[in-house]
Write a protein that holds these residues in place. Structure first.
Motif, PDB file in Angstrom:
ATOM      1  N   TYR A  80       0.822  -1.214   0.000  1.00  0.00           N
ATOM      2  CA  TYR A  80       0.000   0.000   0.000  1.00  0.00           C
ATOM      3  C   TYR A  80       0.852   1.259   0.000  1.00  0.00           C
ATOM      4  O   TYR A  80       0.450   2.284  -0.586  1.00  0.00           O
ATOM      5  CB  TYR A  80      -0.980  -0.027   1.179  1.00  0.00           C
ATOM      6  CG  TYR A  80      -2.057  -1.061   0.975  1.00  0.00           C
ATOM      7  CD1 TYR A  80      -2.982  -0.934  -0.050  1.00  0.00           C
ATOM      8  CD2 TYR A  80      -2.130  -2.204   1.781  1.00  0.00           C
ATOM      9  CE1 TYR A  80      -3.955  -1.889  -0.274  1.00  0.00           C
ATOM     10  CE2 TYR A  80      -3.096  -3.165   1.568  1.00  0.00           C
ATOM     11  CZ  TYR A  80      -4.009  -3.007   0.538  1.00  0.00           C
ATOM     12  OH  TYR A  80      -4.964  -3.968   0.316  1.00  0.00           O
ATOM     13  N   ASN A  81       2.026   1.205   0.611  1.00  0.00           N
ATOM     14  CA  ASN A  81       2.933   2.352   0.544  1.00  0.00           C
ATOM     15  C   ASN A  81       3.396   2.594  -0.886  1.00  0.00           C
ATOM     16  O   ASN A  81       3.559   3.749  -1.307  1.00  0.00           O
ATOM     17  CB  ASN A  81       4.136   2.127   1.460  1.00  0.00           C
ATOM     18  CG  ASN A  81       3.789   2.336   2.931  1.00  0.00           C
ATOM     19  OD1 ASN A  81       2.803   3.003   3.251  1.00  0.00           O
ATOM     20  ND2 ASN A  81       4.586   1.780   3.818  1.00  0.00           N
ATOM     21  N   LYS A 124       0.675   4.443  -2.636  1.00  0.00           N
ATOM     22  CA  LYS A 124       0.612   5.842  -2.211  1.00  0.00           C
ATOM     23  C   LYS A 124       1.730   6.664  -2.844  1.00  0.00           C
ATOM     24  O   LYS A 124       1.590   7.867  -3.043  1.00  0.00           O
ATOM     25  CB  LYS A 124       0.691   5.929  -0.692  1.00  0.00           C
ATOM     26  CG  LYS A 124      -0.532   5.375   0.026  1.00  0.00           C
ATOM     27  CD  LYS A 124      -0.510   5.641   1.508  1.00  0.00           C
ATOM     28  CE  LYS A 124      -0.855   7.074   1.815  1.00  0.00           C
ATOM     29  NZ  LYS A 124      -1.043   7.305   3.271  1.00  0.00           N
ATOM     30  N   ASP A 153     -11.127   5.726   0.522  1.00  0.00           N
ATOM     31  CA  ASP A 153     -10.430   6.976   0.851  1.00  0.00           C
ATOM     32  C   ASP A 153     -10.044   7.752  -0.398  1.00  0.00           C
ATOM     33  O   ASP A 153     -10.167   8.973  -0.441  1.00  0.00           O
ATOM     34  CB  ASP A 153      -9.171   6.663   1.671  1.00  0.00           C
ATOM     35  CG  ASP A 153      -8.444   7.918   2.118  1.00  0.00           C
ATOM     36  OD1 ASP A 153      -9.061   8.735   2.829  1.00  0.00           O
ATOM     37  OD2 ASP A 153      -7.273   8.100   1.742  1.00  0.00           O
ATOM     38  N   ASP A 154      -9.554   7.068  -1.438  1.00  0.00           N
ATOM     39  CA  ASP A 154      -9.048   7.720  -2.641  1.00  0.00           C
ATOM     40  C   ASP A 154      -9.921   7.353  -3.831  1.00  0.00           C
ATOM     41  O   ASP A 154      -9.884   6.226  -4.324  1.00  0.00           O
ATOM     42  CB  ASP A 154      -7.599   7.282  -2.891  1.00  0.00           C
ATOM     43  CG  ASP A 154      -6.922   8.075  -4.003  1.00  0.00           C
ATOM     44  OD1 ASP A 154      -7.642   8.670  -4.824  1.00  0.00           O
ATOM     45  OD2 ASP A 154      -5.683   8.084  -4.054  1.00  0.00           O
ATOM     46  N   LYS A 170     -16.859  10.725   0.599  1.00  0.00           N
ATOM     47  CA  LYS A 170     -16.547   9.333   0.902  1.00  0.00           C
ATOM     48  C   LYS A 170     -17.664   8.454   0.352  1.00  0.00           C
ATOM     49  O   LYS A 170     -18.785   8.440   0.881  1.00  0.00           O
ATOM     50  CB  LYS A 170     -16.425   9.114   2.417  1.00  0.00           C
ATOM     51  CG  LYS A 170     -15.349   9.948   3.093  1.00  0.00           C
ATOM     52  CD  LYS A 170     -13.959   9.539   2.657  1.00  0.00           C
ATOM     53  CE  LYS A 170     -12.883  10.326   3.400  1.00  0.00           C
ATOM     54  NZ  LYS A 170     -11.535  10.021   2.900  1.00  0.00           N
ATOM     55  N   HIS A 193      -9.085  -3.554   6.178  1.00  0.00           N
ATOM     56  CA  HIS A 193      -8.618  -2.216   5.796  1.00  0.00           C
ATOM     57  C   HIS A 193      -7.444  -2.337   4.844  1.00  0.00           C
ATOM     58  O   HIS A 193      -6.796  -3.394   4.740  1.00  0.00           O
ATOM     59  CB  HIS A 193      -8.217  -1.407   7.033  1.00  0.00           C
ATOM     60  CG  HIS A 193      -7.041  -1.980   7.776  1.00  0.00           C
ATOM     61  ND1 HIS A 193      -5.744  -1.577   7.548  1.00  0.00           N
ATOM     62  CD2 HIS A 193      -6.965  -2.939   8.734  1.00  0.00           C
ATOM     63  CE1 HIS A 193      -4.921  -2.247   8.332  1.00  0.00           C
ATOM     64  NE2 HIS A 193      -5.634  -3.091   9.064  1.00  0.00           N
ATOM     65  N   ASN A 239      -4.331  -0.772   4.865  1.00  0.00           N
ATOM     66  CA  ASN A 239      -3.311  -0.045   5.625  1.00  0.00           C
ATOM     67  C   ASN A 239      -3.878   1.221   6.263  1.00  0.00           C
ATOM     68  O   ASN A 239      -3.295   2.307   6.163  1.00  0.00           O
ATOM     69  CB  ASN A 239      -2.102   0.311   4.752  1.00  0.00           C
ATOM     70  CG  ASN A 239      -0.871   0.641   5.584  1.00  0.00           C
ATOM     71  OD1 ASN A 239      -0.730   0.178   6.717  1.00  0.00           O
ATOM     72  ND2 ASN A 239       0.023   1.443   5.041  1.00  0.00           N
ATOM     73  N   ASN A 240      -5.010   1.058   6.925  1.00  0.00           N
ATOM     74  CA  ASN A 240      -5.655   2.161   7.643  1.00  0.00           C
ATOM     75  C   ASN A 240      -6.198   1.613   8.968  1.00  0.00           C
ATOM     76  O   ASN A 240      -7.406   1.586   9.191  1.00  0.00           O
ATOM     77  CB  ASN A 240      -6.778   2.768   6.801  1.00  0.00           C
ATOM     78  CG  ASN A 240      -7.325   4.054   7.400  1.00  0.00           C
ATOM     79  OD1 ASN A 240      -6.929   4.464   8.494  1.00  0.00           O
ATOM     80  ND2 ASN A 240      -8.229   4.697   6.694  1.00  0.00           N
ATOM     81  N   THR A 299      -8.535   3.971  11.296  1.00  0.00           N
ATOM     82  CA  THR A 299      -9.965   4.048  10.983  1.00  0.00           C
ATOM     83  C   THR A 299     -10.647   2.711  11.221  1.00  0.00           C
ATOM     84  O   THR A 299     -11.805   2.667  11.661  1.00  0.00           O
ATOM     85  CB  THR A 299     -10.160   4.499   9.529  1.00  0.00           C
ATOM     86  OG1 THR A 299      -9.548   5.774   9.347  1.00  0.00           O
ATOM     87  CG2 THR A 299     -11.636   4.610   9.181  1.00  0.00           C
ATOM     88  N   PRO A 354      -5.342   2.529  -1.181  1.00  0.00           N
ATOM     89  CA  PRO A 354      -4.951   2.652   0.235  1.00  0.00           C
ATOM     90  C   PRO A 354      -5.980   3.463   1.026  1.00  0.00           C
ATOM     91  O   PRO A 354      -6.678   4.316   0.487  1.00  0.00           O
ATOM     92  CB  PRO A 354      -3.614   3.400   0.169  1.00  0.00           C
ATOM     93  CG  PRO A 354      -3.162   3.306  -1.252  1.00  0.00           C
ATOM     94  CD  PRO A 354      -4.398   3.191  -2.082  1.00  0.00           C
ATOM     95  N   GLY A 355      -6.046   3.175   2.321  1.00  0.00           N
ATOM     96  CA  GLY A 355      -6.880   3.965   3.222  1.00  0.00           C
ATOM     97  C   GLY A 355      -8.328   3.550   3.327  1.00  0.00           C
ATOM     98  O   GLY A 355      -9.094   4.147   4.077  1.00  0.00           O
TER      99      GLY A 355
END
Length: 295
Positions: free
Chosen positions: A56-57, A60, A172-173, A197, A243, A245-246, A249, A280-281
């Motif tokens: 996920y990084n 991003k 998220d995105d 959202k 999730h 990588n969140n 939340t 991600p998110g």
């Protein structure tokens, strides 16, 4: 003694040790990440939590993921390996045909493998779900298998219960949904600027559809809780959060669910195949209810 074995595809997002502990065979999908003109190929077989976080990084940082389905030959290899090991009865659980034609490959592969191993009794179930929903069906199948049911009996139970799986996904995105064709480019851009959202659910046809759009994360999570109140527990009730990588939340949603329903959901991290499409998110919750899907 178990009457049958279980197989699935890696979109069910079980962890590697779970496949072993549950005695489940798995067909692993592949994916690529393109960054700065370089295309790298990977297999959905992450071995540690860091593997998920690193994936996920990379997204991003601008990596562009592409996924592939579990093709016909991969299914043939999976079923042939099981047949060679003397496994006669199998229930294979595939991701939703609303997302991928994987189930077509699974059923074709069974017929091909039967030509060499005519005594096999392999059944392929199309799950009308993916990620943790698909994983929940796999785990339910394992539970029923261990209780002594046959693959046909479990197939019939899951064929009914899959329509009682409810899902709520908060993305998220929006640009990842745009790449997947779920929303247009202008809508994604405007929605990102306005911090919209989208809330996504699985339809009865097994497709992911945006059912609501709300402003802000807190309102989105509250909307999910309000929607969950419309359903009641059934005898196979289970609830999980996943999730991309969140964890922050995911824990916030878990706290809200525990406060409202008196049950702390299990929190998991999503694998790269479906994670490539939501980005991600994202945070999602899935559970089995008495009621069928409303859409």
């Amino acid at each position: 003694m178990k009457k049958f074995d279980i197989s699935t595809d890696s979109t069910c997002d079980l962890y590697l040790d779970e496949y072993k502990n549950l005695d489940v065979s798995v067909g692993k999908l592949g994916f690529t990440i393109e960054k700065n003109g370089v295309l790298n190929e990977y297999v959905d077989d992450f071995k540690s939590h860091d593997d998920y976080v690193n994936f996920y990084n990379e997204l991003k940082k601008g990596g562009i993921p592409k996924t592939s389905i579990l093709n016909l030959q991969a299914h043939i290899d999976l079923f042939t390996d099981m047949a060679k090991r003397g496994i006669v009865n199998v229930l294979h659980i595939s991701q939703s045909d609303g997302l991928s034609p994987t189930i077509v490959n699974a059923r074709k592969a069974i017929e091909i493998v039967k030509e060499q191993y005519p005594n096999i009794n392999y059944l392929a179930l199309e799950s009308k779900t993916t990620t943790i929903g698909e994983g929940m069906l796999v785990k339910l199948a394992c539970k029923l298998r261990d209780e002594g049911k046959s693959n046909q009996e479990v197939y019939d139970i899951l064929e009914k219960e899959k329509m009682h799986l409810q899902h709520f996904v908060v993305v998220d995105d929006l640009m990842f949904l745009k790449r997947g064709g779920r929303i247009s480019g202008p809508k994604a851009l405007i929605g990102t600027i306005l911090k919209v959202k989208p809330i996504i659910q699985f339809t009865k046809a097994g497709k992911l559809e945006i059912t609501e759009k709300v402003n802000g994360l807190n309102k989105a999570l509250k909307t999910v809780i309000d929607e969950m109140k419309k359903f009641t527990k059934n005898k196979y009730f289970d609830i999980e959060i996943v999730h991309t990588n969140n964890l922050q939340t995911a824990n916030l949603l878990a706290n809200m669910i525990e406060e409202q329903f008196g049950l702390r959901p299990e929190i998991r991290i999503m694998g790269p195949i479906i994670g490539s499409h939501v980005g991600p998110g994202a945070v999602a919750v899935a559970f089995i209810s008495n009621e069928e899907r409303p859409y």
